[in-house]
Design an enzyme around this catalytic site. Sequence first.
Site, PDB file in Angstrom:
ATOM      1  N   ARG A   1      23.631 -10.663 -33.156  1.00 43.40           N
ATOM      2  CA  ARG A   1      22.529 -11.626 -33.236  1.00 43.40           C
ATOM      3  C   ARG A   1      21.166 -10.953 -33.323  1.00 43.40           C
ATOM      4  O   ARG A   1      20.148 -11.628 -33.270  1.00 43.40           O
ATOM      5  CB  ARG A   1      22.557 -12.559 -32.013  1.00 43.40           C
ATOM      6  CG  ARG A   1      23.760 -13.476 -31.955  1.00 43.40           C
ATOM      7  CD  ARG A   1      23.628 -14.458 -30.827  1.00 43.40           C
ATOM      8  NE  ARG A   1      23.545 -13.803 -29.530  1.00 43.40           N
ATOM      9  CZ  ARG A   1      23.240 -14.423 -28.396  1.00 43.40           C
ATOM     10  NH1 ARG A   1      22.957 -15.710 -28.418  1.00 43.40           N
ATOM     11  NH2 ARG A   1      23.197 -13.746 -27.268  1.00 43.40           N
TER      12      ARG A   1
ATOM     13  N   LYS B   1      39.971 -17.149 -23.834  1.00 36.92           N
ATOM     14  CA  LYS B   1      39.808 -18.057 -22.722  1.00 36.92           C
ATOM     15  C   LYS B   1      38.397 -17.899 -22.155  1.00 36.92           C
ATOM     16  O   LYS B   1      37.751 -16.872 -22.431  1.00 36.92           O
ATOM     17  CB  LYS B   1      40.861 -17.781 -21.653  1.00 36.92           C
ATOM     18  CG  LYS B   1      40.587 -16.552 -20.783  1.00 36.92           C
ATOM     19  CD  LYS B   1      41.603 -16.458 -19.676  1.00 36.92           C
ATOM     20  CE  LYS B   1      41.263 -15.338 -18.707  1.00 36.92           C
ATOM     21  NZ  LYS B   1      40.136 -15.631 -17.820  1.00 36.92           N
TER      22      LYS B   1
ATOM     23  N   HIS C   1      45.535 -11.907 -22.722  1.00 41.06           N
ATOM     24  CA  HIS C   1      45.841 -10.484 -22.867  1.00 41.06           C
ATOM     25  C   HIS C   1      47.006 -10.031 -21.990  1.00 41.06           C
ATOM     26  O   HIS C   1      47.633  -9.008 -22.277  1.00 41.06           O
ATOM     27  CB  HIS C   1      44.595  -9.628 -22.600  1.00 41.06           C
ATOM     28  CG  HIS C   1      44.152  -9.597 -21.178  1.00 41.06           C
ATOM     29  ND1 HIS C   1      43.270 -10.514 -20.649  1.00 41.06           N
ATOM     30  CD2 HIS C   1      44.460  -8.755 -20.169  1.00 41.06           C
ATOM     31  CE1 HIS C   1      43.061 -10.226 -19.380  1.00 41.06           C
ATOM     32  NE2 HIS C   1      43.768  -9.167 -19.060  1.00 41.06           N
TER      33      HIS C   1
ATOM     34  N   LYS D   1      50.712  -7.091 -22.709  1.00 38.98           N
ATOM     35  CA  LYS D   1      51.136  -5.909 -21.957  1.00 38.98           C
ATOM     36  C   LYS D   1      52.612  -5.620 -22.257  1.00 38.98           C
ATOM     37  O   LYS D   1      53.458  -6.514 -22.235  1.00 38.98           O
ATOM     38  CB  LYS D   1      50.929  -6.137 -20.456  1.00 38.98           C
ATOM     39  CG  LYS D   1      49.457  -6.240 -20.055  1.00 38.98           C
ATOM     40  CD  LYS D   1      49.327  -6.480 -18.554  1.00 38.98           C
ATOM     41  CE  LYS D   1      47.865  -6.601 -18.149  1.00 38.98           C
ATOM     42  NZ  LYS D   1      47.139  -5.329 -18.289  1.00 38.98           N
TER      43      LYS D   1
ATOM     44  N   GLU E   1      42.877  -8.231  -7.214  1.00 35.97           N
ATOM     45  CA  GLU E   1      41.744  -7.465  -7.724  1.00 35.97           C
ATOM     46  C   GLU E   1      40.897  -6.948  -6.569  1.00 35.97           C
ATOM     47  O   GLU E   1      40.746  -7.634  -5.556  1.00 35.97           O
ATOM     48  CB  GLU E   1      40.864  -8.339  -8.629  1.00 35.97           C
ATOM     49  CG  GLU E   1      41.573  -8.915  -9.826  1.00 35.97           C
ATOM     50  CD  GLU E   1      40.655  -9.799 -10.653  1.00 35.97           C
ATOM     51  OE1 GLU E   1      40.219  -9.359 -11.721  1.00 35.97           O
ATOM     52  OE2 GLU E   1      40.368 -10.925 -10.218  1.00 35.97           O
TER      53      GLU E   1
ATOM     54  N   ASP F   1      40.283 -19.507 -13.534  1.00 37.23           N
ATOM     55  CA  ASP F   1      40.122 -18.210 -14.170  1.00 37.23           C
ATOM     56  C   ASP F   1      41.438 -17.453 -14.289  1.00 37.23           C
ATOM     57  O   ASP F   1      41.656 -16.746 -15.281  1.00 37.23           O
ATOM     58  CB  ASP F   1      39.111 -17.372 -13.376  1.00 37.23           C
ATOM     59  CG  ASP F   1      38.768 -16.065 -14.062  1.00 37.23           C
ATOM     60  OD1 ASP F   1      38.606 -16.073 -15.303  1.00 37.23           O
ATOM     61  OD2 ASP F   1      38.652 -15.041 -13.369  1.00 37.23           O
TER      62      ASP F   1
ATOM     63  N   HIS G   1      46.827 -16.853 -16.876  1.00 37.83           N
ATOM     64  CA  HIS G   1      47.633 -15.643 -16.671  1.00 37.83           C
ATOM     65  C   HIS G   1      48.880 -15.905 -15.829  1.00 37.83           C
ATOM     66  O   HIS G   1      50.001 -15.578 -16.220  1.00 37.83           O
ATOM     67  CB  HIS G   1      46.805 -14.553 -15.994  1.00 37.83           C
ATOM     68  CG  HIS G   1      45.599 -14.128 -16.769  1.00 37.83           C
ATOM     69  ND1 HIS G   1      45.571 -14.069 -18.147  1.00 37.83           N
ATOM     70  CD2 HIS G   1      44.366 -13.722 -16.362  1.00 37.83           C
ATOM     71  CE1 HIS G   1      44.392 -13.650 -18.548  1.00 37.83           C
ATOM     72  NE2 HIS G   1      43.643 -13.440 -17.495  1.00 37.83           N
TER      73      HIS G   1
ATOM     74  N   LYS H   1      40.117 -11.942  -5.428  1.00 39.99           N
ATOM     75  CA  LYS H   1      39.149 -10.866  -5.632  1.00 39.99           C
ATOM     76  C   LYS H   1      38.855 -10.186  -4.298  1.00 39.99           C
ATOM     77  O   LYS H   1      39.066 -10.760  -3.235  1.00 39.99           O
ATOM     78  CB  LYS H   1      37.864 -11.411  -6.245  1.00 39.99           C
ATOM     79  CG  LYS H   1      37.995 -11.808  -7.714  1.00 39.99           C
ATOM     80  CD  LYS H   1      36.650 -12.144  -8.305  1.00 39.99           C
ATOM     81  CE  LYS H   1      36.757 -12.391  -9.803  1.00 39.99           C
ATOM     82  NZ  LYS H   1      37.171 -11.181 -10.552  1.00 39.99           N
TER      83      LYS H   1
END
Length: 492
Positions: free
Chosen positions: A45, A144, A174, A178, A212, A231, A236, A334
């Site tokens: 951009r 996503k 993704h 894997k 995570e 999320d 996933h 997380k």
Amino acid sequence: MLEAFDFVIFGGAGDLALRKLVPGLYRAHRNGELPEGTRIIPTCRNTQVVAEYKDKVRKAAQEHLREGEFVAADWDKFAQCIHPIFVDIAKKDEHWEELAALLNSGNKQRVFYLSTPPSVFSVCCKHLSEMNLITKTARVVVEKPLGYDAVSAEEINSQIAEYFDENCIFRIDHYLGKETVQNLLALRFANGMFEHLWDAKTIDNVQITISETVGLEGRASFYNDAGALRDMVQNHILQLLCLVAMESPNKMTAERIRAEKLKVLESLRPLTGNSVRFNTVRGQYAAGEINGKAVPSYQEELGNSSSIETFVAIRAHIDNSRWANVPFYLRTGKRMKQRFAEIVIQYKDVAHRVYPESAGRTVPNRLVIRLQPEESIKIIMTSKNLEKHETELRPVVLNFNFADTYKDFFSDAYKRLMLDAAANDPSLFIHRAEVAAAWSWIDPIIEAWQRPENNPQFYKAGGWGPRGADEMIHADGREWFNMDDVFASEDV
């Protein structure tokens, strides 16, 4: 055989493109998987970014590729494929004409990768259509999150469908790229010893965990609107659950694999109203310590008060004959103690214990499929301690580490999925019906979580989540799997 193609990355200067997409295409080039004549067309951009793009992406590749992967001569040859261009997605101006001229000069297969917020999916597709850039075989890859609930997801899918047929829409997750995830299908359907031990008769429970250690990582605006359920679980974790629980397709084709995954999603026992309270746990991390380093709470990191969840645990059931009464424990969070993604198949204990208690404890057999950071398959079983004369039972592990067997093995999910999109192979992408079915199960949970009694429980950063997650699984007489808890010493 894959033919040369044009790969247009809308949002080509964004974080995803610099960290994953362009490095993945470079790996494909080094492996000889990128056909001669392929062009990579990142849109930017800012005209200044266009001028500096090749230097910018080179630096990003040096930072994000593994040690030894970046070879200057290989990169210089690969960089000849990159043709950055200035395009403001929101404005159909002369710069779109420049993009059209570039694409029409090659007349190759076209893949449009929308590495942008979903809010601009529709206008981007609209301009592609108005510029006559959508050929009969052109494909669009979308990232996503696809919406925040069933209604918004359906709206986004409908907008894209105005311009692309369903068989040309590639919704990417993704995790499905894997190699270990793909190997899950081979493990199940190409090995009789596992497929015959893959149902309620032999399996006690299944655990799927994505843990995570990171916090917001610059995603505060998105994450505080979405939370861990939207999320991570909606896409996933539910996709991993589908691969674990699906029936065998009669052939390994995209249509048949997707059909079997959809049956799983439609068989999930609904969680609504009060059942949400007893089968789900929400958490939010408080200040704590990770790897000896103090980290702030979620709200301190956010800079504002919030009741969004950073941790989710769910007890799910699939109401069909294969999985009757087998609980699926789903968990993600997380700022957890360790970073890993793992599927644990826990088998039922032996029906009758023939050894006395003095022989020591036995542990249930488990199949542990580690997806990241290392990629491996472990089988946990009970064995006699061969170093002692008297009978002593102890857990041992049979370990298949992919890196040990395949010396050149490295799983690059984005590389795999980008090449699959170019080859028109949708097997590892998500069908529109799957998106709708996943949201139909998630939406009632989100609705129930609006009640005060379902507010997040706080957990200390660097731990394993809130106490409620342990209480939920302990109520069933089970516990979350942790390798360190099973093995008393590191030499096992």
